[in-house]
Design a protein around this motif. Sequence first.
Motif, PDB file in Angstrom:
ATOM      1  N   ASP A   1      40.727  49.346  49.418  1.00 17.35           N
ATOM      2  CA  ASP A   1      40.599  50.292  50.529  1.00 17.35           C
ATOM      3  C   ASP A   1      39.631  49.825  51.615  1.00 17.35           C
ATOM      4  N   ARG A   2      38.877  48.786  51.335  1.00 22.98           N
ATOM      5  CA  ARG A   2      37.909  48.312  52.326  1.00 22.98           C
ATOM      6  C   ARG A   2      38.627  47.750  53.543  1.00 22.98           C
ATOM      7  N   GLU A   3      38.075  48.023  54.728  1.00 16.68           N
ATOM      8  CA  GLU A   3      38.682  47.558  55.979  1.00 16.68           C
ATOM      9  C   GLU A   3      38.755  46.046  56.053  1.00 16.68           C
ATOM     10  N   ASP A   4      37.754  45.366  55.519  1.00 12.29           N
ATOM     11  CA  ASP A   4      37.699  43.912  55.613  1.00 12.29           C
ATOM     12  C   ASP A   4      38.369  43.208  54.430  1.00 12.29           C
ATOM     13  N   PHE A   5      39.087  43.969  53.609  1.00 19.47           N
ATOM     14  CA  PHE A   5      39.668  43.401  52.383  1.00 19.47           C
ATOM     15  C   PHE A   5      40.572  42.207  52.670  1.00 19.47           C
ATOM     16  N   GLU A   6      41.537  42.368  53.571  1.00 22.53           N
ATOM     17  CA  GLU A   6      42.530  41.317  53.810  1.00 22.53           C
ATOM     18  C   GLU A   6      41.925  40.060  54.419  1.00 22.53           C
ATOM     19  N   ASP A   7      40.792  40.187  55.063  1.00 23.29           N
ATOM     20  CA  ASP A   7      40.155  39.041  55.721  1.00 23.29           C
ATOM     21  C   ASP A   7      39.017  38.447  54.903  1.00 23.29           C
ATOM     22  N   ASN A   8      38.789  38.962  53.696  1.00 24.52           N
ATOM     23  CA  ASN A   8      37.648  38.528  52.900  1.00 24.52           C
ATOM     24  C   ASN A   8      38.121  37.890  51.593  1.00 24.52           C
ATOM     25  N   PRO A   9      38.127  36.569  51.520  1.00 28.41           N
ATOM     26  CA  PRO A   9      38.604  35.877  50.319  1.00 28.41           C
ATOM     27  C   PRO A   9      37.827  36.247  49.056  1.00 28.41           C
ATOM     28  N   ASP A  10      36.535  36.549  49.180  1.00 31.30           N
ATOM     29  CA  ASP A  10      35.739  36.941  48.000  1.00 31.30           C
ATOM     30  C   ASP A  10      36.225  38.267  47.430  1.00 31.30           C
ATOM     31  N   LEU A  11      36.520  39.235  48.315  1.00 31.26           N
ATOM     32  CA  LEU A  11      37.023  40.528  47.848  1.00 31.26           C
ATOM     33  C   LEU A  11      38.402  40.365  47.201  1.00 31.26           C
ATOM     34  N   ILE A  12      39.235  39.527  47.790  1.00 27.54           N
ATOM     35  CA  ILE A  12      40.561  39.290  47.229  1.00 27.54           C
ATOM     36  C   ILE A  12      40.439  38.648  45.854  1.00 27.54           C
ATOM     37  N   SER A  13      39.534  37.685  45.694  1.00 33.41           N
ATOM     38  CA  SER A  13      39.316  37.037  44.391  1.00 33.41           C
ATOM     39  C   SER A  13      38.828  38.039  43.354  1.00 33.41           C
ATOM     40  N   GLN A  14      37.895  38.906  43.758  1.00 31.90           N
ATOM     41  CA  GLN A  14      37.393  39.926  42.844  1.00 31.90           C
ATOM     42  C   GLN A  14      38.526  40.865  42.420  1.00 31.90           C
ATOM     43  N   PHE A  15      39.326  41.276  43.402  1.00 35.51           N
ATOM     44  CA  PHE A  15      40.454  42.171  43.127  1.00 35.51           C
ATOM     45  C   PHE A  15      41.415  41.509  42.130  1.00 35.51           C
ATOM     46  N   GLU A  16      41.753  40.237  42.359  1.00 33.25           N
ATOM     47  CA  GLU A  16      42.681  39.523  41.480  1.00 33.25           C
ATOM     48  C   GLU A  16      42.134  39.390  40.069  1.00 33.25           C
ATOM     49  N   LEU A  17      40.837  39.131  39.949  1.00 34.46           N
ATOM     50  CA  LEU A  17      40.217  39.005  38.625  1.00 34.46           C
ATOM     51  C   LEU A  17      40.257  40.339  37.876  1.00 34.46           C
ATOM     52  N   ILE A  18      39.918  41.415  38.565  1.00 32.37           N
ATOM     53  CA  ILE A  18      39.965  42.740  37.930  1.00 32.37           C
ATOM     54  C   ILE A  18      41.408  43.085  37.564  1.00 32.37           C
ATOM     55  N   ALA A  19      42.354  42.766  38.443  1.00 27.65           N
ATOM     56  CA  ALA A  19      43.766  43.043  38.163  1.00 27.65           C
ATOM     57  C   ALA A  19      44.218  42.307  36.908  1.00 27.65           C
ATOM     58  N   LYS A  20      43.755  41.069  36.727  1.00 30.93           N
ATOM     59  CA  LYS A  20      44.116  40.300  35.531  1.00 30.93           C
ATOM     60  C   LYS A  20      43.519  40.948  34.282  1.00 30.93           C
ATOM     61  N   LEU A  21      42.283  41.413  34.356  1.00 30.33           N
ATOM     62  CA  LEU A  21      41.652  42.095  33.223  1.00 30.33           C
ATOM     63  C   LEU A  21      42.397  43.391  32.886  1.00 30.33           C
ATOM     64  N   VAL A  22      42.803  44.115  33.919  1.00 34.15           N
ATOM     65  CA  VAL A  22      43.576  45.351  33.719  1.00 34.15           C
ATOM     66  C   VAL A  22      44.911  45.022  33.066  1.00 34.15           C
ATOM     67  N   GLN A  23      45.563  43.971  33.544  1.00 31.46           N
ATOM     68  CA  GLN A  23      46.857  43.565  32.987  1.00 31.46           C
ATOM     69  C   GLN A  23      46.721  43.221  31.503  1.00 31.46           C
ATOM     70  N   LEU A  24      45.692  42.482  31.143  1.00 27.32           N
ATOM     71  CA  LEU A  24      45.474  42.122  29.737  1.00 27.32           C
ATOM     72  C   LEU A  24      45.276  43.367  28.873  1.00 27.32           C
ATOM     73  N   TYR A  25      44.507  44.319  29.382  1.00 24.85           N
ATOM     74  CA  TYR A  25      44.275  45.564  28.642  1.00 24.85           C
ATOM     75  C   TYR A  25      45.585  46.339  28.484  1.00 24.85           C
ATOM     76  N   GLU A  26      46.345  46.451  29.560  1.00 22.55           N
ATOM     77  CA  GLU A  26      47.608  47.202  29.508  1.00 22.55           C
ATOM     78  C   GLU A  26      48.612  46.546  28.564  1.00 22.55           C
ATOM     79  N   GLU A  27      48.687  45.235  28.571  1.00 25.89           N
ATOM     80  CA  GLU A  27      49.609  44.532  27.677  1.00 25.89           C
ATOM     81  C   GLU A  27      49.282  44.802  26.218  1.00 25.89           C
ATOM     82  N   GLU A  28      48.005  44.920  25.924  1.00 23.93           N
ATOM     83  CA  GLU A  28      47.589  45.154  24.539  1.00 23.93           C
ATOM     84  C   GLU A  28      47.669  46.627  24.145  1.00 23.93           C
TER      85      GLU A  28
END
Length: 173
Positions: free
Chosen positions: A27-54
């Motif tokens: 939801d952050r305004e600078d999300f699409e322009d901030n590679p660090d935020l995108i990396s953090q989002f992707e890492l959390i998404a992967k952790l969520v995916q692993l939890y959901e799969e299990e």
Amino acid sequence: MNAMNFKLIKTEEDYNEAIHMMEALGDREDFEDNPDLISQFELIAKLVQLYEEEHAPVTQGHPIDIILMKMEYMDLKQKDLVPVIGSSGVVSEVLNKKRAMSKKMIRAFSEILKIDQDILNTPYELTKPTQTVANTALPSNKKAHKLFQFADTSQTLAFKERVRKTGMLMAIC
């Protein structure tokens, strides 16, 4: 779990926290322009995916159930499919899992309902027809020619034996 302190998601509470964190990052305004935020989002998404799969594995749905849900969503009736799929009898048999879909039908359902063909091209078992037994112990009038359906042979044999012994038929609910 904060943005810099990532850990495996082990509980429902961790899972909910991770989801909220993803929403906040996205939801952050600078999300699409901030590679660090995108990396953090992707890492959390992967952790969520692993939890959901299990903890909440998604099983593949039955192609016909998916078709029926999509038809309901699009407010379509069986008769709406007849011009593209085939006769009303064929459409009914397919939607009642009594007839397998042909490749042509899969393509047509995919096009009409906007469903990926790979989802529809999944093997599934057809419903087994129930054994139909004519009751010959009844007098021969129009009502006596009704057919009775049983799930298996043992029920059929037991029914026939009861009719033979009593010579009559009681109401079946």
